[in-house]
Write a protein that holds these residues in place. Structure first.
Motif: not given
Length: 1419
Positions: A1127-1147
């Motif tokens: 199992f691997k995250l889809s492109d959409i999920a990975t992009n959302l993960l990057i956005i969420t981590q960025s918003k939470k300051g987990q750069v």
């Protein structure tokens, strides 16, 4: 034949047949008549998502096609091997992409280009596993959708596609053979229908009704009535119905056979068979008369059609015009053109007719149609407003129409003010098509008209010869330039002429021998570029010669940098650099050589890749050392820029060598100039320390009390909170009261909430709750019958200026809705009027709807209608009008219904009224009336409204209404037919009605609908679940294949049915955005040891990430991996993960996610990269930004990500770190290059202003002023001025304007600011402030339309009237868009419009105004 046709009445129709018409009258219009299609065939039927031709009667002229050729393209083969799940996933994505591309082309132009079609075909072939749906898509696009391609070439393309896809293993079924038949018909290919039919049956592919209908059309196309009768016999033997399409073909067949009377009598036979002739039948007969040039019979037939209530549309008449032109009856076409009504969609239809006529050699007729376009019928047309006929001229060039005709067309267009520069445009088309002879002749025509011919006109012609190293061709083009008195400039020579030769000497010799003059600056400057790359010593000699003209550095800087990077001649490098620092001839006015030379050093280092810089470290060290010996110095800013580049490329040892070039007075301070580390955030520790101090010093505990109450509120412990309040009542603050009031409201303790509110007001009457708490209190009071107290709270909210956001407005809606059953209309009206009168919330349809609901629940339709009308008149909203109209239709109250329709038409437009009435008729079973509504000429599809009604039918199991909607709407313009059939199939699946689903499949083929893969899977599921054979290849998704592979390893106790149920529930909740509910089901499922499908895991993770629940999402991911190791995250999920981590300051985590995504060869989204870079900037991580930028530059698939994203956030990162000098360097480095003069760094300036960082702002302002005053680069200063103005810092803006007067001259930037502000209500004051500061920054003709738009957005009629009067007094022409807006404002205020309102749409006049301004700007 007549007997055979009469027997059609006795045929036994199958229940699955949707075209059963015996005993009914059907005069509807087929899909083809409503599609803005191309010509060359009749009845092209393509709707959005339906890129396929409908049955038709095409004219006959080309393509002798032997029957034997059919055999080559009628062989279906088994797939060589099964495609992998990854390939099938790729197929799905590819089909969606291809369908989207073709759909977009058809929506915009009504046609497809051959280039686009071939591109899609080649992309599909590269996968190696084309799906059946992809093959169908390509085949159906090879007919009349290609009007710019001759019919013969279209058929050959279809054959090539068929054969190639067959080799790759595509599986062909009956739909593919039907598509190939349609291509033959549209392209009038000669073939044997019987051979075609025999080959199908030999390949075990059974023909269906559509096949037989098209074979009949093929016979009739050639006038072979006997052959058509044979196929009719087959249809009778198989009990297939004889539809209107068959009769239409027979009309054509008799006419082609020369028996026009029999063709006419077919209409009588149709009526005897119970089928009323429709518009398609009349068009077939009209084409028959047109073929013979019989205008009298043609007119009589048109009159007969009108009397029979068969309205002929413009595209029907266009088919007749095409037939007249092909038959040589050009003299009759003007009369038919005059009959056009210029309906909606006329322009694309007429364009396609013109293209087809040109393709068939009838340019004069096409030009006559072009001049009749309705856009030319306006009273006032600016000569520069329109450029009509670009498509016409381009196709004339493509088809190599004679130059004499092209010249005449261009002359007429220009003399009629229909095109500003038709000959120039024709030249650009010829150049683009690489038609050398035509291009040169057109240039001569331009020369005759005194239009200047520029050197770059010849570049496209030179490019082809340059690519082939064809020196003879290059010399011929240069000779042609000389013949036209066009001297080759330096760009032409250095880029397009000299590279074709092995050396410049050879080039000069060849040109000289051909009689080309070499005495021009262009040859000299091109030689300088050439020497800069390969011979620095020779370049220095040339530049040092004062007798020769010297070009500016900017013309050969790129070549010089390339030469410096390649050369080891340090002596010449130093000499040239010294020349750059001293020779003013190399620069323009007001440019200091020393500064410009220093920037050259920076550019040199900037253009060297990291590996090259490291490899040439020793050479650069010696270079810098020799520069120091020549007393060459650079500024501190240039040093810092070079230092940053060297650090980024990991060559820190060179920094000290660059430092030696800095003036010794400042270099000592720079030696210690290093970035400071960012300060850590110690806020939490400070708060804890403060709490300890308060306890030890026995100080007041009011804040601590508030914090404890907040904790209790989170835990919903109301009892303990009230006890604590009683114990420490003297320490209660207003904030603590607010926490308790909100807690009481959540527990519905209305009395305690009121008491707490009164206590808080007694303590401090000026204090106000926040908006959420106020609304919660209003809701609690209203729910418990305390309406007066709720009104008092609303009034208090107004007094204390409480601002409501969207969540609070939603709460108000639920509050009003809760009173429907208890309070009735009067109570709801009281609260509603209070809210709107006080201005607490703007009126919306949602807030108005509870009042209408109260009337409807009491069955008071008259009251509901009056209330809705009142809402529209007072608040411009018309809530629940559909339910009101349905009720009136059911009651048969025609008077009230007419009142409702008149009002809707007046307020919302006729189209909205028609849709409201259409849905009401459908819902109440009045289908005949619904059909009449939908056949209104000019009516367009509104996908949102159609979807709303379809979902309503599906949820309430109304199959009849839904099916009728699909049956009625084939002719609806821009109707997505696949989507419509999908609605019916969804309901078929819910009701398990496979017969209806099968009937839908047959109907889809007859309409030539190209189904999406999801539609095919849905239909296949219905048929499989009922034990029926699936008549097509079923596309699979990647996760379905993955699930099937892992099924054997699943635990026996895990029931497949349970898994499926859970998957469906989770996916359904995810699609509705209910992340918490979906996560709850997932946890329950996980406890039971059950596993989801990969797609369900991914959807759940995406939904959780979208709501910011990253921890839960990662937990789901871990569980998914434990069940499915691959199992691997889809492109959409990975992009959302990057956005969420960025918003939470987990750069750091976000950066790792990006890298892992790239390692998996996936491409991140533009938004994900932008959010990551912004997060890095806010954390001061300069190195991280550079790393991301480097990664993005190395991507093979560019994201079209602006480089300013990295530049802006790099500057912000330096500011965050306190390194203001580096931030200033970033700004300077951007604007040092002239090509970057238009780039904006407003983002940086605004963020600094919002953060209140005065020190950083002063530094950036100083940098902007220096760039403006020293380098004439005004963009930064103008951006700062605009930001100050936008943030209401007027005095600071005045000061900035006083220091940089040139800001007032930046017209484009200032007008752009005005345009942006004019998009939002309440921004007029900022525009007026700008007008006060810079009164004449633009023309009144540009400014006044924006002011009018502001008044309209603010609904300020009086100001708009005053502006209109002012424009008239000042003699400023009022544009149509402003008049249109002003008229709307008058109507909204209930006043009569005192002038003639422009008749076209807002978009039409907006596009016209935009085009006019862009052309004015270019001039």
């Amino acid at each position: 034949m007549a007997a055979l046709l009469r027997s059609a009445r006795l045929l036994k129709y199958k229940p699955s047949c949707l075209l059963q018409i015996t005993g009914t009258k059907s005069n509807g219009v087929s899909t083809g008549r409503l599609y803005s299609g191309v010509f060359g065939s009749r009845n092209l039927g393509v709707c959005p998502r339906q890129l396929c031709p409908a049955s038709g009667n095409v004219p006959r002229r080309f393509l002798p096609f032997t029957s034997g050729l059919v055999r080559s393209y009628a062989v279906a083969t088994e797939r060589k091997e099964e495609a992998s799940p990854a390939v099938r996933s790729k197929q799905t994505q590819q089909f969606d992409w291809a369908l989207s591309k073709l759909d977009s082309s058809v929506r915009r132009t009504g046609r497809v280009t051959k280039t686009l079609l071939l591109r899609i075909f080649h992309d599909i072939c590269r996968t190696g596993y084309p799906s059946g749906n992809q093959a169908l898509l390509l085949l159906r696009s090879c007919g009349s959708l290609l009007p710019e391609v001759p019919p013969k070439d279209r058929t050959e393309l279809a054959h090539h596609i068929w054969e190639k896809l067959r080799e790759l293993g595509a599986q062909y079924d009956v739909s593919h053979y039907n598509a190939l038949l349609k291509v033959y018909l549209q392209n009038e290919s000669k073939f044997s229908p019987m051979d075609f039919l025999a080959k199908m049956e030999a390949e075990n592919t059974s023909p269906n009704r559509v096949t037989y209908q098209r074979l009949i059309a093929a016979y009739c196309q050639n006038g072979d009535i006997e052959g058509a009768s044979t196929i009719l016999g087959f249809m009778k033997s198989k009990d297939l119905p004889i539809t209107e399409a068959v009769f239409n073909s027979l009309v054509t067949g008799h006419a082609r056979a020369g028996d026009i009377e029999s063709a006419k009598n077919i209409l009588t036979v149709m009526r005897n068979a119970g089928i009323e002739p429709g518009p398609e039948t009349y068009v077939s007969l009209l084409n028959a008369y047109a073929q013979n040039g019989d205008m009298e019979s043609l007119k009589e037939t048109m009159d007969e059609a009108e009397k029979a209530d068969c309205s002929l549309m413009d595209r029907d008449l266009m088919q007749v015009i095409f037939t007249l032109a092909k038959a040589g009856h050009h003299q009759h076409t003007p009369e038919m053109i005059e009959r056009m009504r210029h309906e909606r969609g006329y322009i694309p239809d007429a364009m396609n007719l013109c293209l087809s006529l040109i393709t068939h050699g009838h340019e004069d007729t096409a030009f006559h149609i072009l001049k009749s376009f309705p856009t030319l019928q306006m009273d006032v047309v600016s000569p520069d407003a329109l450029n009509l006929g670009n498509f016409f001229l381009r196709h004339c060039v493509t088809m190599e129409t004679s130059l004499e005709k092209i010249g005449q067309y261009c002359k007429e267009l220009q003399e009629s003010s229909l095109h500003t520069s038709p000959l120039t445009f024709a030249l650009s088309c010829a150049l683009e098509a690489k038609k050398t002879a035509m291009s040169l002749e057109l240039m001569k025509m331009l020369k005759v008209q005194n239009v200047p011919v520029r050197p770059h006109f010849f570049w496209p012609l030179l490019t082809a010869h340059l690519k082939d190293k064809n020196t003879t061709g290059v010399v011929e083009i240069v000779k042609s330039m000389q013949d036209l008195d066009v001297a080759p400039d330096v760009e032409t020579l250095s880029t397009y002429v000299l590279p074709a030769f092995s050396s410049s000497q050879e080039a000069k010799q060849a040109l000289k021998e051909s009689g080309v003059s070499l005495e021009s600056e262009g040859f000299l400057f091109s030689e300088i570029r050439s020497l800069a790359v390969r011979d620095l010593a020779g370049l220095y000699t040339l530049l040092s010669d004062a007798s020769l003209p010297t070009p500016e550095l900017i013309t050969f800087r790129g070549s010089l940098i390339t030469g410096f990077r390649k050369s080891d001649d340090l002596e010449s490098m130093v000499k040239i650099t010294e020349l750059l620092f001293q020779d003013e001839r190399l620069y323009g006015e007001n440019v200091k050589p020393a500064e410009a030379g220093a920037f050259f050093l920076y550019n040199l280092i900037e253009n060297m890749p990291e590996k090259e810089l490291q490899a040439q470290e020793d050479k650069l060290r010696k270079y810098f050392s020799q520069l120091r010996q020549q007393n060459i110095t650079v500024s501190a800013n240039i040093y810092r820029g070079i230092r940053n580049l060297l650090e980024a490329h990991h060559v820190p040892e060179l920094i000290k060598d660059v430092l030696t070039l800095v003036d010794p007075k400042v270099s000592s301070g720079l030696a210690q100039d290093v970035p400071r580390a960012s300060e850590s955030d110690n806020r939490l520790m400070a708060l804890e320390k403060k709490m300890q101090e308060l306890k030890s010093l026995n100080k007041p505990v009011d804040q601590t009390l508030k914090q404890i109450l907040q904790v209790l509120s989170v835990e919903e412990n109301l009892q303990r909170a009230l006890e604590l309040k009683q114990q420490h009542e003297e320490d209660m603050t207003t904030a603590a009261y607010a926490v308790l009031i909100n807690l009481c409201c959540r527990h519905d303790n209305v009395e305690e909430a009121l008491n707490l509110k009164r206590e808080m007001s007694r303590r401090d009457s000026s204090v106000a709750l926040d908006a959420n708490k106020y609304i919660a209190l209003v809701k609690t009071l209203s729910k418990n019958g305390k309406v007066e107290e709720a009104v008092d709270i609303l009034k208090e909210m107004k007094e204390k200026d409480v601002v409501l956001g969207d969540p609070q407005v939603t709460m108000l809606f639920h509050t009003l809705g809760s009173l429907v059953a208890k309070g009735g209309p009067d109570t709801i009206r009281r609260l509603q009027e209070t809210i709107f009168t006080l201005g607490l919330a703007k009126p919306t349809a949602n807030l108005c709807s509870p009042l209408i609901t109260a009337y409807l629940d009491s069955n008071d339709l008259s009251g509901a209608l009056d209330a809705a009308i009142e809402c529209q008149q007072r608040y411009k909203h018309l809530p629940r009008i559909h339910d009101i109209i349905v009720g009136l239709v059911q009651q048969g109250d025609t008077e009230q219904l007419q009142k409702a329709m008149d009002f809707v038409s007046q307020e919302r437009g006729e189209m909205t009224m028609l849709y409201d009435l259409f849905f009401a008729f459908l819902q109440t079973g009045r289908y005949r009336e619904a059909r009449k509504i939908i056949e209104t000429p000019g009516l367009r599809a509104r996908p949102g409204r159609l979807q709303w009604f379809a979902e309503k039918c599906i949820s309430s199991n109304q199959m009849e209404a839904l099916e009728q909607m699909v049956e009625i709407t084939p002719k609806l313009f821009e109707c997505d037919r696949d989507e419509m059939y999908t609605y019916v199939l969804r309901l078929c699946k819910d009701t398990n009605d496979w017969q209806k689903a099968e009937a839908m499949w047959t109907k889809m083929q007859e309409e030539n609908v190209i189904p999406r893969e999801r539609t095919l899977r849905l239909l296949a599921d219905i048929l499989k679940n009922n034990g029926q054979e699936v008549p097509f290849e079923v596309p699979q998704t990647w996760y379905e294949r993955s699930v099937s592979e892992k099924k054997s390893s699943s635990t026996a106790s895990h029931s497949a049915d349970n898994d499926t149920d859970y998957n469906v529930k989770v996916l359904a909740l995810c699609k509705k955005g209910k992340a918490k509910e979906a996560y709850g089901i997932f946890k329950d499922m996980n406890k039971k040891g059950l596993a989801l499908a990969p797609a369900s895991y991914d959807h759940l993770i995406r939904t959780l990430l979208a709501e910011g629940a990253m921890e839960d999402a990662m937990a789901v991911k871990d569980i998914a991996i434990s069940h499915i190791h691959s199992f691997k995250l889809s492109d959409i999920a990975t992009n959302l993960l990057i956005i969420t981590q960025s918003k939470k300051g987990q750069v750091e985590d976000a950066l790792l996610s990006l890298k892992s995504m790239l390692q998996a060869e996936h491409v991140p989204s533009k938004l994900a990269v932008t959010r990551l870079v912004q997060a890095l900037g806010s954390h001061g991580d300069v190195d991280g930004i550079r790393e991301v930028e480097t990664i993005m530059k190395g991507l093979n698939a560019p994201l079209n990500l602006s480089s300013m994203v990295f530049v802006n956030n790099t500057a912000l990162a330096h500011i965050k770190n306190g390194d203001l000098e580096s931030a200033a360097d970033v700004v300077e480095s951007v604007y040092n290059s002239p090509e970057n003069a238009s780039l904006s760094m407003s983002f940086v300036f605004r963020k600094v202003l919002e953060d209140g960082n005065d020190k950083a702002f002063d530094k950036l302002t100083a940098t902007a002023e220096r760039l403006a005053n020293h380098f004439a680069c005004y963009r930064p200063a103008a951006d700062i001025f605009i930001q100050l103005l936008d943030m209401d810092k007027v005095e600071d803006a005045k000061f900035m304007l006083a220091r940089c007067n040139a800001v007032a001259e930046q017209k484009n930037i200032l007008v752009s600011f005005v345009s942006k502000k004019a998009q939002t209500p309440g921004q007029l004051v900022k525009i007026k402030t700008l007008m006060n500061l810079i009164p004449d920054f633009t023309e009144k003709e540009v400014l006044y339309p924006y002011l009018m738009k502001c008044h309209v957005l603010d609904k300020d009629l009086e100001s708009a009237k005053a502006l209109h009067e002012q424009m008239q007094k000042e003699g400023v022409e009022v544009d149509e868009l402003s008049l249109k807006r002003l008229a709307l404002l008058y109507r909204q205020a209930g006043e009569t419009v005192p002038f003639t309102e422009p008749p076209e749409s807002f978009k039409f006049y907006a596009d016209k105004l935009r085009l006019s301004r862009s052309q004015t700007t270019e001039e």
